[in-house]
Design a protein around this motif. Structure first.
Motif, PDB file in Angstrom:
ATOM      1  N   UNK A 134       0.818  -1.202   0.000  1.00  0.00           N
ATOM      2  CA  UNK A 134       0.000   0.000   0.000  1.00  0.00           C
ATOM      3  C   UNK A 134       0.860   1.264   0.000  1.00  0.00           C
ATOM      4  N   UNK A 135       1.914   1.262   0.786  1.00  0.00           N
ATOM      5  CA  UNK A 135       2.762   2.457   0.884  1.00  0.00           C
ATOM      6  C   UNK A 135       3.404   2.768  -0.469  1.00  0.00           C
ATOM      7  N   UNK A 136       3.899   1.750  -1.152  1.00  0.00           N
ATOM      8  CA  UNK A 136       4.514   1.962  -2.467  1.00  0.00           C
ATOM      9  C   UNK A 136       3.499   2.532  -3.450  1.00  0.00           C
ATOM     10  N   UNK A 137       2.294   1.988  -3.438  1.00  0.00           N
ATOM     11  CA  UNK A 137       1.261   2.463  -4.349  1.00  0.00           C
ATOM     12  C   UNK A 137       0.911   3.919  -4.047  1.00  0.00           C
ATOM     13  N   UNK A 138       0.817   4.273  -2.778  1.00  0.00           N
ATOM     14  CA  UNK A 138       0.514   5.654  -2.404  1.00  0.00           C
ATOM     15  C   UNK A 138       1.591   6.610  -2.900  1.00  0.00           C
ATOM     16  N   UNK A 139       2.839   6.205  -2.799  1.00  0.00           N
ATOM     17  CA  UNK A 139       3.940   7.052  -3.261  1.00  0.00           C
ATOM     18  C   UNK A 139       3.910   7.191  -4.779  1.00  0.00           C
ATOM     19  N   UNK A 140       3.542   6.116  -5.480  1.00  0.00           N
ATOM     20  CA  UNK A 140       3.444   6.191  -6.935  1.00  0.00           C
ATOM     21  C   UNK A 140       2.352   7.169  -7.362  1.00  0.00           C
ATOM     22  N   UNK A 153      -2.518   3.406   6.739  1.00  0.00           N
ATOM     23  CA  UNK A 153      -3.126   2.945   7.990  1.00  0.00           C
ATOM     24  C   UNK A 153      -4.648   3.003   7.908  1.00  0.00           C
ATOM     25  N   UNK A 154      -5.175   4.058   7.267  1.00  0.00           N
ATOM     26  CA  UNK A 154      -6.630   4.223   7.187  1.00  0.00           C
ATOM     27  C   UNK A 154      -7.277   3.143   6.323  1.00  0.00           C
ATOM     28  N   UNK A 155      -6.696   2.878   5.161  1.00  0.00           N
ATOM     29  CA  UNK A 155      -7.334   1.900   4.281  1.00  0.00           C
ATOM     30  C   UNK A 155      -7.135   0.476   4.788  1.00  0.00           C
ATOM     31  N   UNK A 156      -6.031   0.229   5.521  1.00  0.00           N
ATOM     32  CA  UNK A 156      -5.875  -1.084   6.149  1.00  0.00           C
ATOM     33  C   UNK A 156      -6.982  -1.324   7.169  1.00  0.00           C
ATOM     34  N   UNK A 157      -7.322  -0.275   7.907  1.00  0.00           N
ATOM     35  CA  UNK A 157      -8.413  -0.402   8.879  1.00  0.00           C
ATOM     36  C   UNK A 157      -9.744  -0.600   8.162  1.00  0.00           C
ATOM     37  N   UNK A 158      -9.955   0.140   7.078  1.00  0.00           N
ATOM     38  CA  UNK A 158     -11.179  -0.012   6.303  1.00  0.00           C
ATOM     39  C   UNK A 158     -11.330  -1.433   5.778  1.00  0.00           C
ATOM     40  N   UNK A 159     -10.212  -2.022   5.371  1.00  0.00           N
ATOM     41  CA  UNK A 159     -10.234  -3.381   4.829  1.00  0.00           C
ATOM     42  C   UNK A 159     -10.243  -4.451   5.911  1.00  0.00           C
ATOM     43  N   UNK A 160     -10.136  -4.065   7.165  1.00  0.00           N
ATOM     44  CA  UNK A 160     -10.090  -5.034   8.246  1.00  0.00           C
ATOM     45  C   UNK A 160      -8.810  -5.842   8.260  1.00  0.00           C
ATOM     46  N   UNK A 161      -7.696  -5.213   7.847  1.00  0.00           N
ATOM     47  CA  UNK A 161      -6.420  -5.922   7.734  1.00  0.00           C
ATOM     48  C   UNK A 161      -5.325  -5.301   8.597  1.00  0.00           C
ATOM     49  N   UNK A 162      -5.695  -4.460   9.552  1.00  0.00           N
ATOM     50  CA  UNK A 162      -4.681  -3.816  10.379  1.00  0.00           C
ATOM     51  C   UNK A 162      -3.820  -4.841  11.096  1.00  0.00           C
ATOM     52  N   UNK A 163      -4.434  -5.906  11.594  1.00  0.00           N
ATOM     53  CA  UNK A 163      -3.656  -6.900  12.331  1.00  0.00           C
ATOM     54  C   UNK A 163      -2.786  -7.761  11.422  1.00  0.00           C
ATOM     55  N   UNK A 164      -2.975  -7.659  10.104  1.00  0.00           N
ATOM     56  CA  UNK A 164      -2.142  -8.406   9.162  1.00  0.00           C
ATOM     57  C   UNK A 164      -1.257  -7.477   8.329  1.00  0.00           C
ATOM     58  N   UNK A 165      -1.073  -6.259   8.792  1.00  0.00           N
ATOM     59  CA  UNK A 165      -0.355  -5.274   7.979  1.00  0.00           C
ATOM     60  C   UNK A 165       1.095  -5.669   7.714  1.00  0.00           C
ATOM     61  N   UNK A 166       1.713  -6.437   8.616  1.00  0.00           N
ATOM     62  CA  UNK A 166       3.104  -6.836   8.422  1.00  0.00           C
ATOM     63  C   UNK A 166       3.235  -8.265   7.891  1.00  0.00           C
ATOM     64  N   UNK A 167       2.130  -8.842   7.471  1.00  0.00           N
ATOM     65  CA  UNK A 167       2.165 -10.194   6.910  1.00  0.00           C
ATOM     66  C   UNK A 167       2.472 -10.134   5.418  1.00  0.00           C
ATOM     67  N   UNK A 168       3.382 -10.987   4.929  1.00  0.00           N
ATOM     68  CA  UNK A 168       3.586 -11.058   3.477  1.00  0.00           C
ATOM     69  C   UNK A 168       2.268 -11.409   2.787  1.00  0.00           C
ATOM     70  N   UNK A 169       2.031 -10.812   1.635  1.00  0.00           N
ATOM     71  CA  UNK A 169       0.776 -11.017   0.930  1.00  0.00           C
ATOM     72  C   UNK A 169       0.546 -12.485   0.611  1.00  0.00           C
TER      73      UNK A 169
END
Length: 362
Positions: A134-140, A153-169
């Motif tokens: 997400x961070x790379x895409x935002x910078x692009x 951080x906001x869109x991770x929360x919207x997606x319900x993925x805050x607790x998986x933010x550091x997990x490899x895709x």
């Protein structure tokens, strides 16, 4: 999900063919009530020996701001080509379109800044974490570092993925990956979010999760969602539907209005002798009704199907034909598609029609 109602619910579902006459429409000015407007949109590709192939043929669409709009059709009908034009990724051969207040021909860069696009196939890096993607895409998209971190951080929360933010895709489930890809398209707060077959390849549970997420986005942010799909049950989730076949728009309206326009129920009788029962039913049913036999039994379409069942059963039993089961079901969206296109939605579409060099059908 709150549904839009109003004129479209009661209006005829026949397509409007008259050219717009208002000064705004005549000068191709965007109407602020609509997120997407197209008139006469065409996309053609060169074929062999100087022929042309039309992927999209004269498309007229109006999508209101804040609604969920389904673009329904079989594979090869022109759905993805239409999205490419509306996102200013492909140039129309003719016609015009405005998306999020910008013209796709004269202001394509502005269109791309104002829309989000979820492709059919995954475009996230499986080796990076959800947060890194997400961070790379935002910078692009040109967001400053601090804003990129905040929006991530906001869109991770919207997606319900805050607790998986550091997990490899690669460690995320299919449904989580799709929610991450939707979140990625929200980083720059687009006015319109295009989703091309958003649940293709997902199991039913993951598909349901993605649609719950889309409903939440609509309710929380008022996003305009333009969804292409060939899943009929998903189209039922949408405020309005446009059905495309062979590059042409064949019907549009709310799901309920489109089905109501068909009118007839489907009656199915499973009997001890379906071939003989077919002949009996033909004599009882109205003369203009086709009576067929398929794997389910003897089938016909009549208005008020439930009221016909006792009469049909009595006629069959009077001739010694046992009736094992009988049912009457209201029209479905597949019935709507069949009514307008002459085939089922899941049928393989024919090849696109080649045209001669001056545009006549061969």
């Amino acid at each position: 999900m709150q549904r839009h109602t109003g004129d479209d619910e009661l209006a005829p579902v026949a397509l409007r063919t008259a050219a717009p006459t208002s000064p705004r429409a005549a000068h191709h000015l965007p109407d602020p009530a609509y997120a997407i407007t197209t008139r006469g949109l065409v996309k053609s590709y060169p074929g062999p020996e100087g022929t042309l192939t039309h992927a999209v043929r004269g498309l007229d669409l109006d999508v209101r701001r804040g609604e969920t709009f389904a673009f329904l059709g079989p594979n090869g009908a022109g759905k993805s080509t239409t999205i490419a034009m509306l996102c200013a990724l492909a140039r129309p051969t003719s016609g015009h379109a405005t998306v999020a207040g910008a013209d796709v021909l004269t202001r394509p860069h502005e269109v791309r800044r104002r829309v989000g696009m979820l492709f059919q196939h995954s475009a996230v890096d499986p080796d990076l974490t959800a947060e890194q993607n997400l961070h790379i895409h935002a910078r692009l998209y040109g967001l400053p570092r601090s804003q990129a971190r905040r929006r991530t951080a906001e869109v991770l929360e919207t997606a319900g993925l805050t607790d998986r933010r550091r997990s490899p895709v690669r460690t995320l489930s299919g449904g989580m990956r799709r929610r991450l890809e939707i979140a990625r398209q929200l980083l720059h707060a687009p006015g319109v979010l295009f989703l091309d077959e958003p649940t293709t390849g997902l199991d039913p549970h993951a598909r349901a999760q993605v649609w719950e997420h889309l409903r939440a986005l609509r309710e929380r942010h008022g996003s305009t969602l333009f969804v292409t799909t060939h899943y009929l049950e998903e189209a039922e989730n949408c405020d309005r539907i446009a059905i495309i076949d062979r590059g042409r728009l064949v019907a549009q309206g709310t799901p309920s209005a489109l089905k109501a326009a068909i009118g007839d129920d489907r009656v199915v009788l499973r009997t001890g002798d379906d071939a003989a029962a077919q002949q009996v039913v033909r004599r009882i049913a109205p003369p203009d009704r086709a009576v067929t036999v398929d794997a389910g039994g003897v089938c016909l379409r009549v208005p008020g199907g439930s009221s016909w069942i006792p009469r049909l059963c009595a006629g069959l039993e009077a001739r010694g034909i046992a009736v094992h089961a009988a049912s009457a079901t209201p029209p479905t969206l597949d019935d709507v598609f069949f009514h307008h296109a002459g085939r089922s939605l899941d049928a393989t579409p024919p090849d696109r029609t080649p045209l001669d060099p001056v545009g006549g059908t061969r």
